[in-house]
Enzyme design. Sequence first.
Site: not given
Length: 276
Positions: A74, A78, A114
């Site tokens: 996170t 990233k 994501d």
Amino acid sequence: SHSKNKGVPETYKMKKYLVIGNPINHSLSPELHNYWIKQNGIDAQYEKKKLNNSELESLISEVRQGNINGLNITVPFKNTVIPFLDILSDEAKKTQSVNTIYLKNKKVFGHNTDIEGFITAVNKINFDFYNKKIFILGAGGVVPSIVYASMKMRSSEILISNRTRNNAEKIKNIFDNVQIINWGNIPNFDVVINATSIGLKKNDRINLDFTKIGKNKLFYDVIYNPGVTNFLSTGKKLGNMYQNGKLMFIYQAFSAFKLWHNVEPTINNETLKLLD
């Protein structure tokens, strides 16, 4: 050789998974993953760890040696984790953003769940991005994924605004069809997405005036904790649809879990309640 572990292969260890970030204390990934691990009778544990940039390389070599079976990444790692990986999936390459890591054929593999997480979440609320103008606030870790997902869903325009313009330019370097809007200006849009960290604290307010934009837009906040940020309650008061980041969070975790364990975990009310 000592044979006190007769019948148990030497290599047997409980599997270990981590989410890394800085800060990390607000992450609810361990609650979700450990719930699914238990539900599926998997011998594994999932923890969170606060990390500094200087520790990234040695952590990735722990994955390469098989001491850690998987990582979630996170903010703010990233992108900075990429140089230490062996292979990137297409999605991770296109967005220059990795949130899920694992070992495959002795190579450390970086993937981005994501994108799928966001697309699934948007589909679940039956909102169609086709031909829509998407206005994104922020330029941080998850923004490239939201841009790419919006492109995949065939939106017509993607506009980005960030307090530090320089960071918005970095997104434009990855996707040249993105337009940058000066912070404080409100363009015409169908969807506005808060991808800043403004709202993690209860009293945070985004200093933008949405009163003239009309109704029936979608206000979307990547933040899922608190469940209704000031940004979302503003959208609601002005007569718009609003949605927090909970489903996106769950579905990016769902994809990571499936990659690691080869099992599709259950998503139901109980799963959703874990994150309240």
